[in-house]
Design a protein around this motif. Structure first.
Motif, PDB file in Angstrom:
ATOM      1  N   ARG A 151       0.658  -0.995  -0.091  1.00  0.00           N
ATOM      2  CA  ARG A 151      -0.218   0.173   0.104  1.00  0.00           C
ATOM      3  C   ARG A 151       0.240   1.486  -0.017  1.00  0.00           C
ATOM      4  O   ARG A 151       1.818   1.455   0.610  1.00  0.00           O
ATOM      5  N   GLY A 152      -0.133   2.608  -0.598  1.00  0.00           N
ATOM      6  CA  GLY A 152       1.505   3.810  -0.443  1.00  0.00           C
ATOM      7  C   GLY A 152       0.826   4.154   0.591  1.00  0.00           C
ATOM      8  O   GLY A 152      -0.706   3.972   1.637  1.00  0.00           O
ATOM      9  N   GLY A 153       1.699   4.819   1.405  1.00  0.00           N
ATOM     10  CA  GLY A 153       1.812   6.131   2.463  1.00  0.00           C
ATOM     11  C   GLY A 153       2.633   5.418   3.453  1.00  0.00           C
ATOM     12  O   GLY A 153       2.742   6.098   4.242  1.00  0.00           O
ATOM     13  N   VAL A 154       2.937   4.022   3.409  1.00  0.00           N
ATOM     14  CA  VAL A 154       3.477   3.469   4.667  1.00  0.00           C
ATOM     15  C   VAL A 154       4.964   3.192   4.394  1.00  0.00           C
ATOM     16  O   VAL A 154       5.680   2.237   5.050  1.00  0.00           O
ATOM     17  N   SER A 155       5.312   3.491   3.601  1.00  0.00           N
ATOM     18  CA  SER A 155       6.977   3.964   2.815  1.00  0.00           C
ATOM     19  C   SER A 155       7.530   2.328   2.766  1.00  0.00           C
ATOM     20  O   SER A 155       8.828   1.935   2.965  1.00  0.00           O
ATOM     21  N   GLN A 156       7.055   1.597   3.043  1.00  0.00           N
ATOM     22  CA  GLN A 156       7.215  -0.286   2.235  1.00  0.00           C
ATOM     23  C   GLN A 156       7.528   0.208   0.540  1.00  0.00           C
ATOM     24  O   GLN A 156       7.925  -1.293   0.500  1.00  0.00           O
ATOM     25  N   ALA A 157       6.925   1.087   0.052  1.00  0.00           N
ATOM     26  CA  ALA A 157       7.505   0.709  -1.762  1.00  0.00           C
ATOM     27  C   ALA A 157       7.236   2.321  -2.237  1.00  0.00           C
ATOM     28  O   ALA A 157       6.436   2.549  -1.630  1.00  0.00           O
ATOM     29  N   GLY A 158       7.979   2.327  -2.734  1.00  0.00           N
ATOM     30  CA  GLY A 158       7.702   3.895  -3.482  1.00  0.00           C
ATOM     31  C   GLY A 158       9.158   4.794  -4.290  1.00  0.00           C
ATOM     32  O   GLY A 158      10.212   3.628  -5.042  1.00  0.00           O
ATOM     33  N   VAL A 159       9.447   5.706  -5.226  1.00  0.00           N
ATOM     34  CA  VAL A 159      10.138   5.982  -5.655  1.00  0.00           C
ATOM     35  C   VAL A 159      10.883   7.476  -5.038  1.00  0.00           C
ATOM     36  O   VAL A 159       9.497   8.865  -5.351  1.00  0.00           O
ATOM     37  N   ARG A 160      11.500   8.057  -5.365  1.00  0.00           N
ATOM     38  CA  ARG A 160      11.888   9.329  -4.799  1.00  0.00           C
ATOM     39  C   ARG A 160      12.942   9.291  -6.351  1.00  0.00           C
ATOM     40  O   ARG A 160      13.445   8.857  -7.242  1.00  0.00           O
TER      41      ARG A 160
END
Length: 357
Positions: free
Chosen positions: A123-132
């Motif tokens: 899920r988004g919003g919990v820093s488990q996955a993402g892109v910077r």
């Protein structure tokens, strides 16, 4: 298990089911409330290496053809998908633990005799996955594609890692050519109705590192190709899937091409010829021709694993053959993807992806 975690899991499952029910992977459903690709809009780097949450669909997609120190050929795939389940204006699903985004990762390692696949969701919003965007980093759990240092400019030098049951890889990718914009300066049309995406690639990575297959470590070198794409409705409702190739020729030239199949009628095609110095030439619908030559029984269905690919304007008339016909991605949205060899008017190696079979 907490009520919050249960709610998150249910949202992932039912949200994904809704997407799957509408076109291939939901790519043909409407885009109301989301941003839409606009022809003529200039890319902004390094910002555009990062996410675009106002668009419904986005991916960071790496494929690599490799030669091992054991003399064998290998291929790997690393993909991070971002999908929004509510337009940016709809805040009803937004909270500190859920920002309306679903992240999904796919990883694969392929040889002539084996094909390993793994999938991750977050899920988004919990820093488990993402892109910077800068310094660049894309991740889901411990899978990562990240700049080698804080001083690395954009995506020119990255580390790539993933693992799953029976396999892992840890690679370094160094670009020795420019980014390539597909279509009309990055505006890539996908259908006669005008559906489109923003689409660019980094097809000039040199690769070194290690694979691990069922406990055995293998040193590898080779090439890699990154595709970056985002949109809100890249297919029309009548399109059922696509056949896509990224071909790297021994001459240093490259070809990206795809055909999007329809329920009735001829497929819609597009291609980009990439010179050895990275100069792109775009070819619209009808220039590229893809003809299935060989089919195999894969995962209980007939899948074309050998193709003739023609682009007469660039003297391309080649046959591509799968390293491993059983390269089936048994993931939430199943598809075929694996490395191919090339022979004909040009020789080399590449990747083939087929969806909707």
């Amino acid at each position: 298990m907490s009520a919050r975690l249960i709610a998150s899991l249910l949202f992932c499952l039912f949200g994904l089911s809704t997407v799957l029910a509408q076109g291939f992977g939901g790519l043909g459903i409407g885009q109301d409330g989301y941003s839409k690709p606009i022809k003529g809009k200039a890319f902004d780097f390094p910002k555009d290496h990062g996410p675009h949450p106002d668009y419904r669909i986005e991916w960071w997609y790496v494929t690599s053809t490799l030669k091992g120190d054991d003399g064998n050929d290998y291929g790997i795939q690393w993909t991070l998908f971002r999908s929004a389940f509510a337009p940016p204006s709809d805040t009803s699903t937004v909270s500190t633990w859920n920002n309306g985004q679903l992240w999904m990762g796919h990883a694969a390692l392929t040889s002539a005799t084996s094909h390993f696949v793994a999938e991750r969701r977050a899920r988004g919003g919990v820093s488990q996955a993402g892109v910077r965007a800068q310094p660049f980093s894309a991740w889901i759990d411990d899978w990562e594609m990240t700049a080698v240092s804080d001083q690395t400019e954009g995506i020119s030098q990255v580390k790539l890692a993933a693992n799953g049951e029976g396999f892992s890889y840890d690679l370094r990718l160094d670009a020795n050519g420019p980014l390539v914009l597909h279509g009309d300066k990055g505006y890539s049309v996908k259908s006669p109705d005008g559906q489109a995406s923003y689409y660019f690639s980094q097809p000039f990575y040199r690769v070194s590192g290690a694979l691990r297959i069922e406990g055995k470590s293998i040193q590898v070198t080779g090439e890699a190709w990154l595709d970056r794409e985002w949109s809100s409705q890249p297919l029309s409702e009548t399109q059922t899937g696509w056949d896509w190739v990224s071909l790297s020729f021994d001459s240093g030239e490259k070809l990206m091409g795809f055909q999007v199949r329809t329920k009735d009628g001829a497929p819609f095609t597009s291609a980009t010829w990439i010179s050895a110095d990275g100069t792109p030439t775009a070819f619209g619908d009808g220039a590229l021709k893809m003809t299935a030559l060989k089919t195999d029984e894969v995962a209980g269905r007939r899948v074309p694993t050998g193709w003739r690919v023609e682009l007469p304007q660039k003297d391309v008339d080649v046959e591509i053959s799968a390293l491993n016909p059983d390269s089936w991605m048994a993931t939430s949205i199943p598809y075929w993807e694996g490395p191919v060899s090339i022979k004909g008017t040009k020789a080399g190696r590449g990747y083939l992806e087929m969806t909707g079979y």
